[in-house]
Structures are given as structure tokens and as C-alpha cells.
Motif scaffolding. Structure first.
Motif: not given
Length: 372
Positions: A232-239
Motif C-alpha cells: 500500500t502507499s497509504g493505509a491498509f484496508f479492512e480486507v
């Protein structure tokens, strides 16, 4: 003009050092590749050669890490260009050493069987989670997962020692959406050194119509991979969190790769006057606050793996240590009297190595962060 000349000198020195490092490591591994055919497999010299090579590479990485700490100390005392000049040069050495250590570790592995965490052939577990037809488990396989624009193709190229315009590189840029699994081999000398036994897979992301989250682990065959990198280049997602929890249950190694940190550093300097160390420390702290395991979280610039203040070398090292554990050594490396990379004092244990690095990095970043 003086400033321009200084930067040209910095770049020239760093690139010269990188060339020497690559040539030296290439010679080292060329020797390593040739020795088994020249010596008896039962001889003492043949037995210690791989461990000796691993120790040299590990020592190079350790030296680079120490020099980086010195550079940060120099920056804190006001030494002009200490971080830029020494840090860039050290980063080249450290990235090269990380790649060399990664390749060296692959030479010892036994790929006659799938990873030890994969479902056993013929079992009920294997019937529920079958190996995909497109995946060959008799070679080493790493999966790279990430959304469009995260830089996963660039990461795949960097792991293989390639740049975007090199032949056989993964395509990068806007609009390259992954719709089906695609493998990438090592090329050139790296392919020869690894006996062409390693694949880096660009996998489609989870949560689409063709790749739903509920069956993604099965559909993508993740239980048969030697490791899975979430980019990722930002936040990690819930998935991502849901998949990671499943991988933990199945004992599949994973890596949280926070990419493009160099761009965040530049933006924070230009927009807010915040130092390199403070930005990196802030990103790392944010990930930890969101329950990311520090031993599995790596801040990198896939486009510039030589960034000395980031974790590209550590990512490769973690991948190498994990695959050495889950694949096992070839029979000739298991004979009595053989030295191993992790039990004979040649290299420290994985957790110790990562925690020591993170502790040193935190100590180096703390004064700068406090100052801002």
C-alpha cells in the motif's frame, strides 16, 4: 555551483561504491556457485562455503546499518550533507547486500515438496483448498497484492533487481490493473544463481467480482505460497486485515509493505519542514497504532530501494529467513557437520535481527522527532 558540485560528487561516489559492491558480491556468488563442482560434497571446505558467504553478506548489511546510524548522529550535530552523502551510499550497499543475502538463501533450499504449511496432498484440507492449476509448488513462490497505484509492479521489479525500462520488467504506470495471476522470474545472472527456481506473482486484489473476499485465500492459492506481500502507499484496508488473520491461522508468512515513503518524506519536508526521521517515525507509529505487527511491517521505496533510512533490505532478509524455515535445506546441507545460517552463530535469529534494527532505528529517530 558549489552545491551542484557537492551533489555530483555525492552521486559519483555513491554509484562508484555501488558498482564495486555489486561486482564484489557477484564475484562472491560466482565463487559460491562454482565451488560445489570443484570440491567433494563431504569435504570440510565445501561444507563451510555457504555459511561463510552468508556471513560476509550479513556483515556487509550490519556495517551499512552502523554507518547509517553514524550518518543520523552526524545530521543531528549539524554535519553538512551527512545524511544525504553517507545515507545514499550506505543505502546502495545495504540494498545490494539484502538482495545478495536473499539470493544466497535460495541456493540451499529443497523445493521437491510444497511449503510445510501447505495442505497435505490427498487430505481433506487439500480438497477444500486445492492448489491452483497455474501454480507450480516445486519452485519458490511469493505473492504480491495491492491496489492500483500502490507500486506493487515496481516492488516486483526491485526484488528481481530490475528497473522499469529493463527487459522483462513488470509493466508500471497508470492503468496497469491486474486481472489474473501473472508470474515473474528472476533474469540474467540472478536466474542462474537461483537455478530459475523462484517466482514473484502479481495477484489481483481481493474484493472484486472475479476475486471475492470470502473465497480469496482458496481462489488465489495463498496457502501454497512461500509468502504474501500486501503493498500500500497509504493505509491498509479492512480486507487486508481479514486476509492476514486467515494467513496467520494457516501459518503462511506475510509482509505489510508500506510503499512510497520517500514521496511522503519529500512532501513533508517541502510542505511542513519536517525532518526525514520524524516523517518515517510518524508513519511507523501510525501503522503500529493500527495493530500492524512491527516485525512484519516494512517501510520502503520500491522505486528507490537504496533509501538507507527505509526497510527494503530488511524485507528481503525476512523473506529469505521465512522461506529457509518453511522449505528446509537440501539433503547435502543437512549432513552431519554442516554449518547452518541460524544455529551456528553465523547469523542471529530472525526476530532478534529485526527487533535490533527497529530498536536502533527508533533510537536514532527519537532525538529528531523530539526536536520537531
Amino acid at each position: 555551483m558549489a552545491l551542484e558540485q557537492t551533489w555530483l560528487g555525492i552521486a559519483g561516489t555513491a554509484l562508484t561504491g555501488l558498482g564495486s559492491t555489486v561486482n564484489g558480491l557477484h564475484s562472491l556468488y560466482g565463487l559460491l556457485h562454482q565451488l560445489p563442482s570443484q570440491l567433494s560434497p563431504t569435504s570440510h571446505e565445501w561444507a563451510i562455503t555457504p555459511a561463510l558467504a552468508g556471513g560476509v553478506v550479513s556483515g556487509t548489511a550490519a556495517l551499512a546499518s552502523g554507518m547509517l546510524t553514524a550518518a543520523k548522529i552526524g545530521a543531528g550535530t549539524g554535519a553538512t550533507f551527512s545524511m544525504s552523502a553517507l545515507g545514499f551510499g550506505v543505502g546502495c550497499v545495504y540494498a545490494s547486500a539484502g538482495l545478495a543475502y536473499f539470493v544466497h538463501s535460495l541456493l540451499r533450499l529443497n523445493t521437491s515438496q510444497p511449503p510445510c504449511h501447505a495442505p497435505k496432498e490427498g487430505s481433506e484440507d487439500a480438497a477444500q483448498y486445492p492448489s491452483p492449476d497455474w501454480l507450480n509448488t516445486r519452485v519458490l513462490n511469493w505473492a504480491v497484492i495491492g491496489c492500483v497505484g500502490s507500486g506493487k509492479s515496481t516492488l516486483i521489479n526491485s526484488i528481481r533487481g530490475l528497473r522499469a525500462r529493463d527487459p522483462d520488467s513488470a509493466p508500471v504506470g497508470v492503468g496497469h490493473t491486474t486481472t489474473k495471476p501473472r508470474p515473474y522470474n528472476f533474469t540474467g545472472e540472478l536466474a542462474k544463481l537461483t537455478n530459475n527456481m523462484a517466482r514473484i506473482w502479481d495477484l489481483p486484489g481481493a474484493g472484486t467480482r472475479d476475486w471475492p473476499c470470502a473465497t480469496y485465500i482458496r481462489d488465489a492459492g495463498l496457502r501454497y505460497f512461500d509468502g504474501v506481500a500486501f503493498v500500500t502507499s497509504g493505509a491498509f484496508f479492512e480486507v487486508d486485515s481479514e486476509l492476514i488473520q486467515q494467513l496467520l491461522e494457516f501459518k503462511v508468512p506475510y509482509y505489510l509493505v508500506r510503499n512510497k515513503v520517500d514521496q511522503d518524506v519529500i512532501n513533508n519536508i517541502e510542505d511542513n519542514g519536517v525532518s526525514v526521521e520524524a516523517t518515517v517515525s510518524g508513519i511507523r507509529r501510525e501503522l503500529l497504532d493500527n495493530a500492524c505487527d512491527p516485525a512484519r511491517t516494512f517501510l520502503i521505496s520500491a522505486k528507490h530501494p537504496e533509501c538507507a533510512y527505509l526497510d527494503f533490505g530488511l524485507l528481503l532478509r525476512a523473506m529469505a529467513l521465512d522461506v529457509s524455515r518453511i522449505r528446509g535445506a537440501l539433503p547435502e546441507f543437512q549432513k552431519e557437520g554442516m554449518l547452518t545460517l541460524t544455529t551456528s552463530g553465523v547469523l542471529p535469529e530472525p526476530d532478534t535481527t529485526l527487533e535490533k534494527h527497529r530498536g536502533a532505528a527508533a533510537a536514532a529517530e527519537a532525538p529528531a522527532a523530539a526536536a520537531t
